[in-house]
Motif scaffolding. Structure first.
Motif, short mmCIF file in Angstrom:
data_model
loop_
_atom_site.label_atom_id
_atom_site.label_comp_id
_atom_site.label_asym_id
_atom_site.label_seq_id
_atom_site.Cartn_x
_atom_site.Cartn_y
_atom_site.Cartn_z
N ALA A 21 22.15 8.96 -2.28
CA ALA A 21 22.98 9.58 -1.24
C ALA A 21 23.21 11.05 -1.54
CB ALA A 21 24.31 8.83 -1.14
N ALA A 22 23.45 11.39 -2.80
CA ALA A 22 23.70 12.79 -3.17
C ALA A 22 22.45 13.63 -3.00
CB ALA A 22 24.21 12.86 -4.60
N ALA A 23 21.28 13.08 -3.34
CA ALA A 23 20.03 13.83 -3.23
C ALA A 23 19.63 14.05 -1.78
CB ALA A 23 18.92 13.10 -3.97
N ASP A 24 19.96 13.11 -0.91
CA ASP A 24 19.67 13.22 0.53
C ASP A 24 18.22 13.61 0.79
OD1 ASP A 24 19.89 13.31 3.26
OD2 ASP A 24 21.06 15.17 3.33
N SER A 25 17.30 12.84 0.19
CA SER A 25 15.87 13.14 0.35
C SER A 25 15.13 11.97 1.02
CB SER A 25 15.23 13.45 -1.01
OG SER A 25 15.38 12.37 -1.90
N PHE A 26 15.82 11.26 1.88
CA PHE A 26 15.23 10.11 2.54
C PHE A 26 14.17 10.53 3.56
CE2 PHE A 26 19.14 8.07 1.10
CZ PHE A 26 18.66 6.83 0.69
N SER A 27 13.12 9.73 3.62
CA SER A 27 12.14 9.83 4.70
C SER A 27 12.28 8.61 5.59
CB SER A 27 10.72 9.91 4.12
OG SER A 27 10.56 11.07 3.34
N ARG A 28 11.69 8.66 6.78
CA ARG A 28 11.81 7.58 7.75
C ARG A 28 10.43 6.98 8.02
NH1 ARG A 28 16.43 10.01 11.79
NH2 ARG A 28 17.30 11.50 10.28
N ALA A 29 10.42 5.69 8.26
CA ALA A 29 9.14 5.01 8.51
C ALA A 29 9.31 3.97 9.62
CB ALA A 29 8.63 4.33 7.25
N ALA B 33 -19.40 9.10 10.31
CA ALA B 33 -18.16 9.86 10.44
C ALA B 33 -16.99 8.94 10.12
CB ALA B 33 -18.01 10.41 11.86
N VAL B 34 -16.07 9.43 9.32
CA VAL B 34 -14.83 8.71 9.02
C VAL B 34 -13.68 9.54 9.56
CG1 VAL B 34 -13.33 7.78 7.22
CG2 VAL B 34 -15.82 7.64 6.96
N ILE B 35 -12.88 8.95 10.42
CA ILE B 35 -11.76 9.66 11.03
C ILE B 35 -10.48 9.23 10.33
CG2 ILE B 35 -10.49 10.13 13.16
CD1 ILE B 35 -13.08 9.40 14.67
N GLY B 36 -9.90 10.13 9.56
CA GLY B 36 -8.69 9.81 8.82
C GLY B 36 -8.92 9.87 7.32
N CYS B 37 -8.01 10.54 6.62
CA CYS B 37 -8.15 10.75 5.18
C CYS B 37 -7.04 10.04 4.42
CB CYS B 37 -8.14 12.25 4.88
SG CYS B 37 -8.78 12.69 3.26
N GLY B 38 -6.72 8.81 4.87
CA GLY B 38 -5.72 8.01 4.19
C GLY B 38 -6.37 7.09 3.17
N VAL B 39 -5.67 6.01 2.85
CA VAL B 39 -6.15 5.08 1.82
C VAL B 39 -7.48 4.47 2.22
CG1 VAL B 39 -5.68 2.88 0.67
CG2 VAL B 39 -3.86 4.59 0.90
N ARG C 84 -2.57 14.97 3.18
CA ARG C 84 -1.39 14.59 2.41
C ARG C 84 -1.04 13.13 2.67
NH1 ARG C 84 0.74 17.91 6.74
NH2 ARG C 84 2.22 16.76 8.06
N PRO C 85 -0.36 12.52 1.72
CA PRO C 85 0.02 11.12 1.90
C PRO C 85 1.24 11.01 2.80
CG PRO C 85 0.83 11.91 -0.19
CD PRO C 85 0.03 13.03 0.40
N ILE C 86 1.35 9.90 3.50
CA ILE C 86 2.50 9.62 4.34
C ILE C 86 2.99 8.22 3.99
CG2 ILE C 86 3.35 9.29 6.70
CD1 ILE C 86 1.21 11.22 7.64
N GLY C 87 4.26 8.10 3.58
CA GLY C 87 4.79 6.77 3.31
C GLY C 87 5.41 6.66 1.94
N ALA C 88 6.06 5.51 1.70
CA ALA C 88 6.82 5.26 0.50
C ALA C 88 5.93 4.77 -0.62
CB ALA C 88 7.90 4.22 0.80
N GLY C 89 6.56 4.48 -1.76
CA GLY C 89 5.86 3.78 -2.81
C GLY C 89 5.38 2.44 -2.28
N LEU C 90 4.31 1.94 -2.84
CA LEU C 90 3.74 0.69 -2.32
C LEU C 90 3.36 -0.23 -3.47
CD1 LEU C 90 0.41 1.00 -2.76
CD2 LEU C 90 0.69 2.57 -0.85
N LEU C 91 3.13 -1.49 -3.12
CA LEU C 91 2.78 -2.50 -4.10
C LEU C 91 1.32 -2.87 -3.96
CD1 LEU C 91 3.61 -4.49 -6.30
CD2 LEU C 91 4.40 -6.06 -4.50
N LEU C 92 0.53 -2.51 -4.97
CA LEU C 92 -0.87 -2.90 -4.98
C LEU C 92 -0.98 -4.32 -5.52
CD1 LEU C 92 -2.57 0.36 -6.29
CD2 LEU C 92 -2.77 -0.62 -4.00
N GLN C 93 -1.68 -5.15 -4.78
CA GLN C 93 -1.88 -6.54 -5.18
C GLN C 93 -3.17 -6.66 -6.00
OE1 GLN C 93 0.59 -8.28 -4.68
NE2 GLN C 93 1.64 -7.53 -2.85
N PRO C 94 -3.44 -7.85 -6.57
CA PRO C 94 -4.73 -8.03 -7.25
C PRO C 94 -5.92 -7.65 -6.37
CG PRO C 94 -3.26 -9.84 -7.78
CD PRO C 94 -2.55 -9.01 -6.75
N THR C 95 -5.79 -7.81 -5.05
CA THR C 95 -6.88 -7.45 -4.14
C THR C 95 -7.12 -5.95 -4.13
OG1 THR C 95 -5.18 -7.52 -2.40
CG2 THR C 95 -6.62 -9.44 -2.61
#
Length: 403
Positions: free
Chosen positions: A258-266, A6-12, A38-49
Motif C-alpha cells: 500500500a505504501a509503495a503504491d506500485s500496483f498494475s492492473r490486469a 512471420a510471427v506477430i507479437g513478441c511475447g512468451v 517489453r513484458p506485460i503482466g505479473a509474476g507467473l507460475l511455470l509448470q512442468p510443461t
C-alpha cells in the motif's frame, strides 16, 4: 522445407516459436508493435510443461536460478479452512513448479531470440493479414506491406487486435473480474513454504502470494473489471484494511504494498476460436485460447503451442500436414484447460455467495479424495490431455514434450 514465416507479437509464445523455427533453418521475421519490446503482466507460475519447453530452448537452468521453486498450492478461507491443498510431489517426488517474474522470463526469451537467426522488426504494428493464394502478407499501420510469407503466426495476446478481423466467429468476452498486482519483498517469510498461497473470503475477496525470486513475492488482489478501468483510482487505504483483515499474517507485506503504491492492473478474456488456422494463418498462445489465470496455465499453454507447432513443421513434409498435426495435438489439452478454467473461476471470482459456500464445504475435502487429488494435481501441473487422460512425468519428475 525452408519456410518464410512471420510471427506477430513478441511475447512468451511469439518469441519461443520464432526461436524454435529459426533454429530449424526457417526464415523468421518477428513483428512487434512497441518500439522497445517489453513484458506485460505479473509474476507467473511455470509448470512442468512450460519448464520442459524452456529446457528445449536451453533456458531451463537460467530460469531456475532466477526464479523460485514452488512445491504446491495452498488456498484457505479467512477462517483458515482449506479449500485447496495440492503438491507436485503427488505426481512425482522430484516434480515442482517455478514462480518467476514475467520480466525475467521475457528477458531470457528475448536474449535467446537474439541469439537465433530470426529478424525482429520493432515499432511495426500489424493491422491486417492479406491472403495471396497459399501465402499471406502482413500490412502495418502505416500501410506498408511485408511478405509474402508461407506462414503467418498470430501471437499478439488475449486482447489480439487481429483475431476478430481474421476469424469473425471467434469469441473473446472479458472476464467480469480481473486483478491488481505488484511485486513486494517477502517481509513475513511466506515464500519459505515454497507454495503459491491464497486467502479468500466468499467469492469477492481473494489475495494471492507467489514466490518469484529469492526474497520476492508477487501479490495479486481480485477486483471487478469496472474497478480496473484506466484512470479510475484505487482506494489503497480501504484495500489495506480489507487485505490485512483477510490475511493478518501478511500484514507487513500488505502495508509495504500500500505504501509503495506500485500496483498494475490486469484483465482477462475467455478466448475460443472456431479453428486454429485459416490457410497460412495460425493463432497460438493467449490470442488462440486466453483464459482466466485461476489455473495458472497461460504462459505454459503458449510455450507448448510454440514447441508443438515448431515440432510439427520439422516432422512433416508440407505445411498443410504440419498445421493439421499441430491442431490435432493441441485441441484436447487446450479445450480441457479452457473449460476447466471457465468452470472454476466463478467459485473464486464472482458475486455468487452460494458458489463460495459450496467451494468452502467441498473443495478442500476433494483435494484428498483418491482420484480427485490426482485429477486436481495433474491439472495444476499442466499435464492433462483432456478430462480422461494426462501425460505421466518421467523418472526425473519432468514433463515429456513428445510423450
Amino acid at each position: 522445407m525452408t519456410l518464410r514465416i512471420a510471427v506477430i507479437g513478441c511475447g512468451v509464445a511469439g518469441q519461443a516459436v520464432a526461436t524454435l523455427l529459426a533454429d530449424s533453418g526457417h526464415a523468421v521475421t518477428v513483428f512487434e508493435r512497441f518500439a522497445e519490446p517489453r513484458p506485460i503482466g505479473a509474476g507467473l507460475l511455470l509448470q512442468p510443461t512450460g519448464l520442459a519447453v524452456l529446457r528445449a530452448l536451453g533456458l531451463g537452468e537460467q530460469a531456475m536460478v532466477r526464479g523460485a521453486r514452488v512445491d504446491g498450492l495452498e488456498g484457505r478461507t479467512h477462517r483458515g479452512r482449506a479449500v485447496l491443498e495440492l503438491a507436485y510431489a503427488d505426481l512425482h517426488p522430484k516434480a515442482h513448479g517455478l514462480g518467476i517474474l514475467r520480466s525475467v522470463l521475457f528477458e531470457l526469451l528475448h536474449q535467446r531470440l537474439h541469439r537465433s537467426s530470426a529478424r525482429l522488426r520493432v515499432g511495426s504494428e500489424i493491422a491486417d493479414v492479406v491472403r495471396i493464394g497459399v501465402t499471406a502478407s502482413v500490412v502495418d499501420r502505416s500501410g506498408a506491406t511485408h511478405g509474402p510469407f508461407d506462414l503467418v503466426i498470430v501471437a499478439d495476446g488475449a486482447h489480439s487486435s487481429l483475431r476478430q478481423r481474421l476469424m469473425p466467429a471467434a469469441r473473446a468476452p472479458l472476464y467480469p473480474w480481473g486483478c491488481i498486482w505488484t511485486t513486494v519483498p517477502d517481509l513475513d517469510g511466506i515464500g519459505a513454504a515454497r507454495q503459491l498461497r491464497q486467502r479468500v473470503r466468499g467469492t469477492t475477496e481473494m489475495m494471492g502470494l507467489l514466490p518469484v525470486a529469492d526474497g520476492q513475492l508477487t501479490l495479486y488482489w481480485s477486483l471487478p473489471v469496472d474497478q480496473l478501468a484506466p484512470g479510475r483510482p484505487i482506494n489503497l487505504a480501504a484495500w489495506r484494511r480489507t487485505a490485512a483483515a483477510l490475511w493478518p499474517e501478511a500484514a507487513a507485506i500488505v502495508d509495504h504494498a500500500a505504501a509503495a503504491d506500485s500496483f498494475s492492473r490486469a484483465t482477462y478474456r475467455h478466448v475460443a476460436l472456431p479453428r486454429w488456422h485459416d490457410g497460412p494463418v495460425v493463432f497460438i498462445g493467449d490470442a488462440a485460447h486466453g483464459t482466466s489465470p485461476q489455473l495458472g496455465q497461460g504462459a505454459n499453454l503458449g510455450l507448448l503451442d510454440a514447441y508443438t507447432l515448431a515440432r510439427a513443421i520439422v516432422e512433416t513434409g508440407d505445411l498443410t500436414s504440419a498445421l493439421a498435426s499441430f491442431a490435432c495435438r493441441r485441441d484436447g489439452p487446450v479445450r480441457f484447460y479452457r473449460q476447466a478454467s471457465h468452470l472454476l473461476t466463478p467459485f473464486f471470482q464472482s458475486r455468487s455467495g452460494a458458489l463460495g459456500l459450496l467451494r468452502d464445504a467441498f473443495m478442500g475435502i476433494s483435494c484428498h479424495l483418491p482420484g480427485m487429488r490426482g485429477l486436481m494435481g495433474s491439472t495444476l501441473a499442466g499435464t492433462r490431455r483432456g478430462w480422461l487422460s494426462s501425460v505421466a512425468l518421467d523418472g526425473e519428475g519432468r514433463y515429456r514434450l513428445d510423450g
